[in-house]
Design an enzyme around this catalytic site. Structure first.
Site, PDB file in Angstrom:
ATOM      1  N   GLU A  70      24.802  15.312  59.838  1.00 35.21           N
ATOM      2  CA  GLU A  70      23.576  15.946  60.310  1.00 35.21           C
ATOM      3  C   GLU A  70      22.825  15.044  61.293  1.00 35.21           C
ATOM      4  O   GLU A  70      22.361  15.498  62.349  1.00 35.21           O
ATOM      5  CB  GLU A  70      22.658  16.282  59.120  1.00 35.21           C
ATOM      6  CG  GLU A  70      23.293  17.245  58.116  1.00 35.21           C
ATOM      7  CD  GLU A  70      24.045  16.540  57.007  1.00 35.21           C
ATOM      8  OE1 GLU A  70      24.059  17.075  55.875  1.00 35.21           O
ATOM      9  OE2 GLU A  70      24.610  15.445  57.249  1.00 35.21           O
ATOM     10  N   CYS A 105      19.613  12.971  54.679  1.00 38.04           N
ATOM     11  CA  CYS A 105      19.852  13.957  55.732  1.00 38.04           C
ATOM     12  C   CYS A 105      18.849  15.102  55.651  1.00 38.04           C
ATOM     13  O   CYS A 105      18.456  15.664  56.683  1.00 38.04           O
ATOM     14  CB  CYS A 105      21.269  14.497  55.629  1.00 38.04           C
ATOM     15  SG  CYS A 105      22.540  13.258  55.913  1.00 38.04           S
ATOM     16  N   SER A 188      68.128   2.330  45.046  1.00 35.79           N
ATOM     17  CA  SER A 188      67.377   3.545  45.370  1.00 35.79           C
ATOM     18  C   SER A 188      67.001   3.639  46.841  1.00 35.79           C
ATOM     19  O   SER A 188      66.429   4.647  47.254  1.00 35.79           O
ATOM     20  CB  SER A 188      66.104   3.623  44.513  1.00 35.79           C
ATOM     21  OG  SER A 188      65.265   2.511  44.766  1.00 35.79           O
ATOM     22  N   THR A 216      58.258  -1.340  38.408  1.00 35.72           N
ATOM     23  CA  THR A 216      58.592  -1.121  39.818  1.00 35.72           C
ATOM     24  C   THR A 216      58.381  -2.399  40.621  1.00 35.72           C
ATOM     25  O   THR A 216      59.168  -2.726  41.513  1.00 35.72           O
ATOM     26  CB  THR A 216      57.744   0.022  40.391  1.00 35.72           C
ATOM     27  OG1 THR A 216      58.092   1.240  39.739  1.00 35.72           O
ATOM     28  CG2 THR A 216      57.960   0.174  41.887  1.00 35.72           C
ATOM     29  N   THR A 291      58.828   5.897  34.296  1.00 32.38           N
ATOM     30  CA  THR A 291      57.974   5.627  33.139  1.00 32.38           C
ATOM     31  C   THR A 291      56.527   5.981  33.432  1.00 32.38           C
ATOM     32  O   THR A 291      55.869   6.691  32.653  1.00 32.38           O
ATOM     33  CB  THR A 291      58.069   4.143  32.724  1.00 32.38           C
ATOM     34  OG1 THR A 291      59.423   3.842  32.373  1.00 32.38           O
ATOM     35  CG2 THR A 291      57.181   3.864  31.525  1.00 32.38           C
ATOM     36  N   ALA A 293      55.388   7.863  35.985  1.00 34.74           N
ATOM     37  CA  ALA A 293      55.287   9.285  36.333  1.00 34.74           C
ATOM     38  C   ALA A 293      55.242  10.149  35.080  1.00 34.74           C
ATOM     39  O   ALA A 293      54.419  11.071  34.962  1.00 34.74           O
ATOM     40  CB  ALA A 293      56.466   9.694  37.210  1.00 34.74           C
ATOM     41  N   ALA A 295      54.327   9.268  32.023  1.00 31.50           N
ATOM     42  CA  ALA A 295      53.091   9.029  31.274  1.00 31.50           C
ATOM     43  C   ALA A 295      51.924   9.791  31.889  1.00 31.50           C
ATOM     44  O   ALA A 295      51.116  10.399  31.175  1.00 31.50           O
ATOM     45  CB  ALA A 295      52.792   7.538  31.229  1.00 31.50           C
TER      46      ALA A 295
END
Length: 339
Positions: A70, A105, A188, A216, A291, A293, A295
């Protein structure tokens, strides 16, 4: 279906919208998208219309610490030699009513003498809300709900975080056609192709934080940076979050160039998400393994899934998601999936 605008003028009679009001709101939404998707503040756009419904000024919020939409639109009007008195403000989010890094604003619109304000989405932030009421008290016509569906979609991550106190969680899954994330030997990289990886890096550059589990970190040693196709880092680098008790090695790539590193020990996902919410993390991207993912899905803590599916078959190896306790087709997990 879009919600119809609601609201009344100060005298209690429904106001008459100027011509082109929906078009102006669509322009305001487009302006809002020019602002950064990351950060603690919402993306907001504003258009000022004259009495004939013609656009005379525009503005959008460029990020924390910069003028709100604004104020930017009012500055744009004055820079063009236009007095904003008597104009109509079309704004994607209810004008704020609090003093933060910038002034309220609502006060700026009142002082400028605007005649009416049309809003897409009301502000759920208890700190900032109240702008519509302040504007009405000043005798300004205010309506809310114009193109509300589009406004909610634009602000979905920010609105979710403000309403729940925890980040909007996007879970990234990159799999083979048969749902594998790694081969039997654990390799992977790379299941998906260059196009999918480029898109994933664009998403990284738009979120506030990326999270992985310690498994990971130890198995893949990711950097969790947002990189352009040429390998250079995007200007914005998300906070790098590690969940779990095991330590991040001193030589881990997570400790290299990129966003700050935050290690949240333990396995209480709700506590971790609320800790991130307290840090004003609005949008969290999760790139952990099966694991983490599983959870998150089991805890119903995933708001959106990005599914990247490569045209390959592995036949064996780790799957993207573990046991969710589903025993019959009627118990399947479903929700927003963006593939």
């Amino acid at each position: 279906m879009n919600q119809a605008p609601t609201g009344q003028t100060a005298t209690g009679q429904a106001g008459t919208a100027p011509r082109g009001l929906e078009a102006a709101m669509r322009r305001a939404l487009a302006l809002a998208r020019l602002g950064p998707a990351h950060g603690p503040n919402p993306r907001v756009g504003c258009v000022l219309l004259d009495a004939d419904g013609r656009t005379v000024a525009e503005g959008y919020h460029r990020g924390a610490g910069t003028p709100h939409a604004e104020a930017a639109a009012l500055t744009d009007a004055r820079s063009r030699g236009i007095d904003p008195r008597g104009t109509t403000a079309v704004v994607t989010l209810e004008p704020c009513a609090h003093h933060g890094r910038t002034g309220p604003c609502a006060d700026a619109l009142i002082e400028a003498g605007v005649a009416a304000v049309h809003v897409s989405v009301g502000d759920p932030n208890p700190v900032a809300t109240g702008g519509a009421a302040k504007l009405r008290d000043a005798g300004i016509e205010v309506t809310t709900g114009l193109l509300a569906d589009e406004g909610e979609e634009l602000l979905r991550t920010w609105l979710h975080a403000v309403r729940t106190g925890r980040p909007y969680v996007t879970l990234k899954l990159a799999t083979s056609l048969d749902g594998r994330v790694a081969a039997v030997d654990g390799t992977s990289r790379w299941i998906t192709g260059t196009q999918a990886r480029a898109h994933a890096h664009v998403v990284r550059a738009q979120v506030d934080a990326i999270a992985v589990g310690t498994g990971t970190v130890l198995a893949d040693d990711p950097s969790l940076t947002a990189r352009r196709a040429d390998g250079d880092l995007f200007e914005h680098q998300p906070l790098r979050v590690v969940l779990g008790d095991r330590s991040v090695p001193d030589g881990a790539r997570l400790r290299g160039p990129g966003g700050d590193l935050l290690h949240l020990p333990g396995h209480d996902l709700d506590a971790a998400l609320r800790a991130l919410g307290d840090r004003e993390v609005r949008h969290l991207l999760v790139e952990g393994g099966p694991t983490l993912a599983t959870a998150l899905l089991a805890a119903d803590a995933v708001d959106e899934v990005h599914a990247y599916v490569a045209p390959v078959l592995l036949g064996a190896g780790a799957t993207a998601v573990g046991d969710l306790g589903v025993t019959t087709i009627g118990e399947v997990h479903s929700g927003p999936v963006r593939s």
